[in-house]
Motif scaffolding. Structure first.
Motif, short mmCIF file in Angstrom:
data_model
loop_
_atom_site.label_atom_id
_atom_site.label_comp_id
_atom_site.label_asym_id
_atom_site.label_seq_id
_atom_site.Cartn_x
_atom_site.Cartn_y
_atom_site.Cartn_z
N MET A 1 0.84 -1.18 0.00
CA MET A 1 0.00 0.00 0.00
C MET A 1 0.88 1.23 0.00
SD MET A 1 -2.88 1.09 2.75
CE MET A 1 -2.60 2.69 3.44
N PHE A 2 0.54 2.17 -0.85
CA PHE A 2 1.27 3.43 -0.94
C PHE A 2 0.72 4.40 0.09
CE2 PHE A 2 2.49 7.48 -2.81
CZ PHE A 2 3.80 7.21 -3.20
N ILE A 3 1.58 5.10 0.80
CA ILE A 3 1.15 6.08 1.80
C ILE A 3 1.12 7.46 1.13
CG2 ILE A 3 1.66 7.14 4.02
CD1 ILE A 3 1.60 4.33 4.71
N TYR A 4 -0.05 8.08 1.08
CA TYR A 4 -0.18 9.40 0.48
C TYR A 4 -0.03 10.47 1.56
CZ TYR A 4 -1.76 7.05 -3.70
OH TYR A 4 -1.83 6.26 -4.81
N THR A 5 0.78 11.47 1.26
CA THR A 5 1.05 12.53 2.23
C THR A 5 0.86 13.90 1.61
OG1 THR A 5 3.42 12.53 1.71
CG2 THR A 5 2.73 11.15 3.54
N LEU A 6 0.59 14.86 2.46
CA LEU A 6 0.59 16.28 2.08
C LEU A 6 1.80 16.92 2.73
CD1 LEU A 6 -3.10 17.41 2.70
CD2 LEU A 6 -1.95 17.25 0.50
N HIS A 7 2.44 17.81 1.99
CA HIS A 7 3.59 18.54 2.53
C HIS A 7 3.33 20.03 2.36
CE1 HIS A 7 6.58 15.07 1.51
NE2 HIS A 7 5.38 14.61 1.82
N ILE A 8 3.74 20.80 3.33
CA ILE A 8 3.82 22.25 3.18
C ILE A 8 5.30 22.56 3.10
CG2 ILE A 8 3.44 24.49 4.25
CD1 ILE A 8 0.89 23.37 5.46
N GLU A 9 5.68 23.19 1.98
CA GLU A 9 7.09 23.48 1.75
C GLU A 9 7.26 24.91 1.30
OE1 GLU A 9 8.17 20.49 -1.13
OE2 GLU A 9 8.51 19.00 0.43
N CYS A 10 8.44 25.45 1.55
CA CYS A 10 8.85 26.77 1.09
C CYS A 10 10.04 26.58 0.16
CB CYS A 10 9.33 27.62 2.25
SG CYS A 10 8.18 28.77 2.87
N ALA A 11 10.11 27.35 -0.88
CA ALA A 11 11.26 27.29 -1.78
C ALA A 11 12.03 28.60 -1.69
CB ALA A 11 10.82 27.05 -3.21
N ASN A 12 13.30 28.48 -1.38
CA ASN A 12 14.21 29.63 -1.37
C ASN A 12 15.58 29.09 -1.77
OD1 ASN A 12 15.48 32.03 -1.04
ND2 ASN A 12 15.31 32.10 1.18
N ASN A 13 15.73 28.84 -3.07
CA ASN A 13 16.91 28.18 -3.65
C ASN A 13 16.98 26.70 -3.31
OD1 ASN A 13 17.85 30.56 -4.91
ND2 ASN A 13 18.77 31.20 -2.98
N SER A 14 16.10 26.19 -2.46
CA SER A 14 15.97 24.77 -2.17
C SER A 14 14.62 24.59 -1.48
CB SER A 14 17.11 24.27 -1.27
OG SER A 14 17.03 24.85 0.00
N PHE B 1 -5.96 7.86 3.72
CA PHE B 1 -6.82 7.14 2.79
C PHE B 1 -6.08 6.97 1.47
CE2 PHE B 1 -7.91 11.62 2.14
CZ PHE B 1 -7.92 11.74 0.76
N ASP B 2 -6.50 5.97 0.69
CA ASP B 2 -5.91 5.75 -0.63
C ASP B 2 -6.49 6.75 -1.61
OD1 ASP B 2 -4.36 3.60 0.14
OD2 ASP B 2 -5.87 2.12 -0.38
N VAL B 3 -5.62 7.38 -2.37
CA VAL B 3 -6.05 8.28 -3.43
C VAL B 3 -6.38 7.42 -4.65
CG1 VAL B 3 -5.34 10.18 -4.93
CG2 VAL B 3 -4.66 10.17 -2.52
N LYS B 4 -7.60 7.52 -5.14
CA LYS B 4 -8.07 6.68 -6.24
C LYS B 4 -7.74 7.31 -7.58
CE LYS B 4 -10.16 3.98 -3.30
NZ LYS B 4 -9.39 2.95 -2.70
N SER B 5 -7.14 6.53 -8.46
CA SER B 5 -6.81 6.98 -9.81
C SER B 5 -8.09 7.36 -10.55
CB SER B 5 -6.08 5.87 -10.55
OG SER B 5 -5.78 6.27 -11.86
N GLY B 6 -8.07 8.52 -11.22
CA GLY B 6 -9.21 8.98 -11.99
C GLY B 6 -10.26 9.73 -11.20
N LYS B 7 -10.19 9.70 -9.88
CA LYS B 7 -11.15 10.43 -9.05
C LYS B 7 -10.64 11.85 -8.84
CE LYS B 7 -13.41 10.37 -4.46
NZ LYS B 7 -13.91 11.67 -4.61
N GLU B 8 -11.53 12.83 -8.94
CA GLU B 8 -11.17 14.21 -8.67
C GLU B 8 -11.37 14.52 -7.19
OE1 GLU B 8 -13.07 17.02 -11.26
OE2 GLU B 8 -12.50 15.90 -13.05
N TYR B 9 -10.42 15.23 -6.60
CA TYR B 9 -10.48 15.62 -5.20
C TYR B 9 -10.45 17.14 -5.10
CZ TYR B 9 -9.40 10.77 -4.14
OH TYR B 9 -9.43 9.41 -4.06
N ASP B 10 -11.23 17.67 -4.19
CA ASP B 10 -11.23 19.11 -3.94
C ASP B 10 -10.11 19.42 -2.94
OD1 ASP B 10 -12.35 21.82 -3.98
OD2 ASP B 10 -12.90 21.38 -1.91
N LEU B 11 -9.19 20.26 -3.35
CA LEU B 11 -8.06 20.68 -2.51
C LEU B 11 -8.13 22.18 -2.33
CD1 LEU B 11 -5.26 19.95 -1.22
CD2 LEU B 11 -4.28 20.49 -3.45
#
Length: 88
Positions: free
Chosen positions: A1-14, A25-35
């Motif tokens: 099983m693949f673990i789906y994660t959300l990340h909050i990141e900042c970019a400043n040269n890295s 939960f598993d993210v289903k291929s072809g299903k649209e999600y409201d983000l």
């Protein structure tokens, strides 16, 4: 099983990861999600399907800048994306 994660990141040269959370939960291929992402000052909160999944504050977020979405190690399609500045 693949673990789906959300990340909050900042970019400043890295990439600087500020916070990460498993979706739980598993993210289903072809299903649209409201983000939805809300950012006020140095606070940011991310919602999936109306449920808050990640919330954090960091002084690195207390600037105007660019926003974006990215997928990593999986195929991701973004159907619609918009951003707007909301006066408070």
């Amino acid at each position: 099983m693949f673990i789906y994660t959300l990340h909050i990141e900042c970019a400043n040269n890295s990439w600087n990861r500020l916070k990460e959370v498993e979706l739980g939960f598993d993210v289903k291929s072809g299903k649209e999600y409201d983000l939805r992402v809300e950012k006020i000052g140095n606070a940011i909160e991310v919602f999936v399907e109306g449920k808050s999944y990640i919330k954090t504050q960091d002084s690195k977020l207390n600037v105007d800048g660019c926003i974006g979405l990215r997928g990593w190690k999986d195929n991701v399609d973004y159907v619609s994306f918009s951003a707007e500045k909301v006066p408070f």
